[in-house]
Structure formats: structure tokens, C-alpha cells
Design a protein around this motif. Sequence first.
Motif, short mmCIF file in Angstrom:
data_model
loop_
_atom_site.label_atom_id
_atom_site.label_comp_id
_atom_site.label_asym_id
_atom_site.label_seq_id
_atom_site.Cartn_x
_atom_site.Cartn_y
_atom_site.Cartn_z
N GLY A 1 124.30 154.17 61.98
CA GLY A 1 123.08 154.27 62.53
C GLY A 1 122.63 154.66 63.99
O GLY A 1 121.74 154.18 64.68
N LEU A 2 123.96 154.93 64.64
CA LEU A 2 123.81 155.48 66.01
C LEU A 2 123.45 156.86 66.12
O LEU A 2 124.07 157.77 65.36
CB LEU A 2 125.08 155.03 66.84
N ILE B 1 120.98 149.98 70.32
CA ILE B 1 122.07 150.89 70.84
C ILE B 1 122.03 152.15 69.92
O ILE B 1 122.00 152.05 68.72
CB ILE B 1 123.47 150.21 70.88
N GLY B 2 121.91 153.38 70.47
CA GLY B 2 121.94 154.54 69.93
C GLY B 2 120.59 154.84 68.97
O GLY B 2 120.63 155.85 68.41
N LYS B 3 119.46 153.99 69.46
CA LYS B 3 118.33 154.35 68.55
C LYS B 3 117.75 155.39 69.44
O LYS B 3 117.49 155.47 70.75
CB LYS B 3 117.55 153.21 68.39
N SER B 4 116.68 156.01 68.66
CA SER B 4 115.76 157.19 69.28
C SER B 4 114.64 156.51 70.18
O SER B 4 114.38 155.28 69.73
CB SER B 4 115.04 157.99 68.33
N PRO B 5 113.88 157.21 71.01
CA PRO B 5 113.07 156.86 71.84
C PRO B 5 111.77 156.22 70.96
O PRO B 5 111.39 155.09 71.15
CB PRO B 5 112.60 157.82 72.77
N SER B 6 111.63 156.97 69.99
CA SER B 6 110.66 156.58 69.09
C SER B 6 110.56 155.31 68.35
O SER B 6 109.68 154.01 68.33
CB SER B 6 110.14 157.65 68.05
N VAL B 7 111.82 154.84 68.11
CA VAL B 7 112.29 153.65 67.40
C VAL B 7 112.11 152.23 68.38
O VAL B 7 111.43 151.48 68.13
CB VAL B 7 113.48 153.67 66.81
N ILE B 8 112.59 152.78 69.59
CA ILE B 8 112.56 151.83 70.62
C ILE B 8 111.23 151.33 71.20
O ILE B 8 110.91 150.22 71.35
CB ILE B 8 113.60 152.14 71.78
N PRO C 1 118.83 155.79 75.00
CA PRO C 1 117.93 156.68 75.82
C PRO C 1 117.05 156.02 76.52
O PRO C 1 115.85 156.37 76.45
CB PRO C 1 117.54 157.58 74.83
N VAL C 2 117.23 155.03 77.29
CA VAL C 2 116.46 154.66 78.20
C VAL C 2 117.14 154.34 79.69
O VAL C 2 117.94 153.93 80.04
CB VAL C 2 116.17 152.84 78.15
N LEU C 3 116.70 155.43 80.67
CA LEU C 3 117.26 155.74 81.91
C LEU C 3 116.27 155.26 83.19
O LEU C 3 115.14 155.53 83.31
CB LEU C 3 117.22 157.29 81.94
N PRO C 4 116.96 154.18 83.87
CA PRO C 4 116.48 153.76 85.14
C PRO C 4 116.35 154.91 86.45
O PRO C 4 117.13 155.64 86.35
CB PRO C 4 117.02 152.51 85.19
N LEU C 5 115.27 154.85 87.14
CA LEU C 5 115.36 155.62 88.19
C LEU C 5 115.27 154.87 89.50
O LEU C 5 114.10 153.86 89.42
CB LEU C 5 114.29 156.82 88.09
N VAL C 6 115.98 155.05 90.73
CA VAL C 6 115.64 154.18 91.67
C VAL C 6 115.50 155.05 92.63
O VAL C 6 116.30 156.09 93.25
CB VAL C 6 117.06 153.05 91.93
N ARG C 7 114.45 154.94 93.49
CA ARG C 7 114.10 155.54 95.02
C ARG C 7 115.11 155.14 96.05
O ARG C 7 115.08 153.87 96.31
CB ARG C 7 112.54 155.54 95.27
#
Length: 491
Positions: A107-108, A350-357, A390-396
Motif C-alpha cells: 500500500g506504499l 506513510i507512502g500515501k498519495s497527496p490526494s489521499v492525505i 509527500p508532505v514537504l516543509p519549507l523554512v525561510r
Amino acid sequence: MSRFNPTDFDPAEIDATIRRVKARLGEPMPPVAPTASSPAATFSSGKPGQGEGVFSSVDGAVEAAWEAFHLYREQGSAVRVAVIASIRQSMREQAENLGRMAHEETGLGRAADKRLKNLLVVEKTPGPEELETRTVSGDLGKTWTEYSPYGVIGAITPTTNPTATIINNTISTLSAGNAVVFNVHPNARQVSLENVRLLNRAIVQGGGPANLVTAVAEPTIESAQQLMRHPRVRVLLVTGGPGVVKEALKTDKKAITAGPGNPPVVVDETADLELAGREIVRGASFDNNVICTDEKEIFAVASIADSLLEALGKSGAYLLKEHELKKLERVIFRQLGPPGKPGKIDPRWIGKSPSVILAQIGVQVGEEVRLVVAEVPREHSLVWTEQLMPVLPLVRVRDVDEAIALAVRAEHGFGHTASIYSRNLATITRMSQAMNVSIFVANGPNLAGLGQGGEGHTSFSIASPTGEGLTSPRTFSRIRRVTIAGALQGI
């Protein structure tokens, strides 16, 4: 003199003797047929992946691999070359099927990306050609360096990259003349055992012995521990989390361990932002971010951060709003960590698509959205946690110096992977030295460091904890120096 009685002889012993003779003569050998007393015959009926390298016990798997190793060694280098060529052909043909099976069972990730991973290791894992003998000749004689096998390698594989890791490990270890026994991840058991069966067929088709690659039918933590401590196993190859790595390093064996990562990516004010946006999305979204090398957090210089976010959005990223981030935190984390510390991820995502999350917080997107990007403060748990989704944080950050310093901290000293987008060669060099990781990429996705869109060989066992980096046949070879002093001069 006693009369000859055929029942006095063990059929398995006779078969083994015949196989050794054939090996010395260079003749191809048929697969070993399980006898009533052999480990392969102890399977109950109906379980997938029976036989063809799969055994009911660790002892059975190791003993079969031990015998196969000796047969393989007697066959010589020409058979090694033929075996690896046969494996490549078979795995090339099975890449899509194994990728689909891995996705369905675990499922990943994404089935299409798993196919690409399989093809990558088929084409870019080095073979026996990497082990050419090196010779030094002079007035004092000749010295040459040879690469010899260890024997039986004990390998632990993950659920994130099950088939790519098995194929890669098999090509590397067999190219060096070894046999390998797998204790696969229980959550990827069926596809992994099918992979082992297919590899056995390919090995025999190439003229090698059966059971050169074996596996335990019912892998558990206990079977992994037994494999790690088996007296016939000379070297351990562990691809997994910190727990199994720690267990391997406690043994008295040579351990080559591929552990966790939390790869940072720095984007400075000189970067090509369209390139950065496109390639960060491509890399961080690949197989839904389950690969340890995938980008896990961004540190962007403040002067270009807005433009970078725009480029990420144009390249297929969904940019979270602040209130959406608060909702998402409650979904993907079981527990947020204290400021600047890792949290506990909910493994269901873990390993799920953005649409699912995103659907969990009421946001509907299509499959064209490959990545979720969230701007966060530097102490947020997303930055410090290897989230594998596929959840990516961005820090300034104020400037590139601050970005590099934070990247070093966020990587946790794993020594795994890091990257930068910059046109300043001095900055690129400074960050590569500061990170001191096994894979460092400039101006491309981290996948390029695996050879996908970049030069060089690939590996899905990246030995960062023990320092070998991307493993290859040399990693699984004993180096032997042979010197003839004062002889063969001038030849």
C-alpha cells in the motif's frame, strides 16, 4: 566384503557430488530437487513462494545457500557473468509486475515509480566487471590485488523498497561470488518471496546453482536475529530502520548497514528557481517519498522564498494554508515533538498519495498534485522527522549560511543525503563538506544521486551508518594481495 546396498547412500549426497563434478567441468546444472529430508520439503501446501530458494527455517535457507556458494565458486568467473546477465534480463521483464505487486501488498508509494526503481537497479547496479584484478609490476617482482567472496551474506530488506533492494543486493553480492540469504520485511513478504523465486529461475537459467539466493518463508524479528547470528553467515547487509541496524552492529560479524535519513535541500538566492521548483517536486514526490534519499525538508533564503513557493506550485505541489496545516498535523502525526525534535508519524499515511492525505482534511485534489508543501517555522516537527510521505516543509532563513547550519542539524548526523540549488560553486562546495553525507546533489533531484537522471552506479542499500555509501560488488569482496618477489621480472 559386505554387499553393495543402494539404500546405504544418501541421495542428496550423491546429487551434491554429481553437481560438484559438473561444476568443475563447466556444465550447466539443474535445480536441486527437494528430498523428503531437505528443508524445502517441510513446507505446508498452498503457501505462495514455496521452494525455489524459499525455506521454512533459517538453518535450511543458510545451509542451502552455503552449498550453493561452494558450487558457484567452483564454476568460475564466466558463469558469474552469465548468471548476472540472466538476472538482468529476467528482472527487466518482471520490473512492472513486481512493482505492481509491491504496491498492492504494501500500500506504499506508486506502482509506476516502483517499476522505475526496479529498472534502475537492473541497469545501473555494477556487475562482475567492477572486480578487475589490479597489477603492479617492477624490478622487485609483481603484485596483484584480487577480489574474493566472503561466502554467505545475510540480508535484511525493508517494506519501502522491497523488490528494488532485493534485486540490487542480489546483483552486487552474486557479482562478488557470494550467496545471499534474505530475511524480508513481513509487510512485503509475498512480493519478496516471489522475487526470490524468479531470481532462482534466472540463476539456474544462466548456468548457476539453485539456492544461490534464499529466503525465510515466514520472516519475523526472531528469524532476523537468528540469521544475524548464524555461524555460516559471514557478512550482514541490513537495509532498514535504526532498530534493526543497532541489532546488526551488536553482533561480532562485519555489518554493512543502511539506516534512516532526513535529507535537507537548501535553495539560495542564486538558484534557478524554475529548475529548483520542478526538480524538488519530482524528487520529493517520487514513490510518494518512501525512499530515504528523497527530499524531506527545504531551507530557502528569504529573498527568494515566495518565488520558490510559486515555482513549486506550478510544478504540481499543493501549497497548504496555515489553517490547513493545523488540521493536517492532527492527521499525520500521532504526537508532535517538542520544538526542534522529531515527532511520531501515524504510519497509516506513510507512502500515501497527496490526494489521499489531503482528503482527510477535506481538501480534494486530483492525481496531478504530486506533493504537499507547507511553510513552517524552523522548530516544527515536520522539519525534524523523516515522515516518508509527500508532505514537504519549507523554512525561510536569513541567508545561505543559516540554511546550511540548519540543514546539518536537521539531517541528524545520519550521513545519508543532502542537496542544494545554487549557482555559486563555493557555496556548493562548502555545503557538501559541512554535510559529509553519502550522497550530495547540486542542482538536481536527490534521485540523480542514485543514478536516476545522474551519472554513476546505483544502490538501494546506502551504507551511511557504517560509511561504505552506495554498496556495490566491491563492498561484498575480500581484498587479497598476491605478491611474487623478485620473480617474473621484465614480463
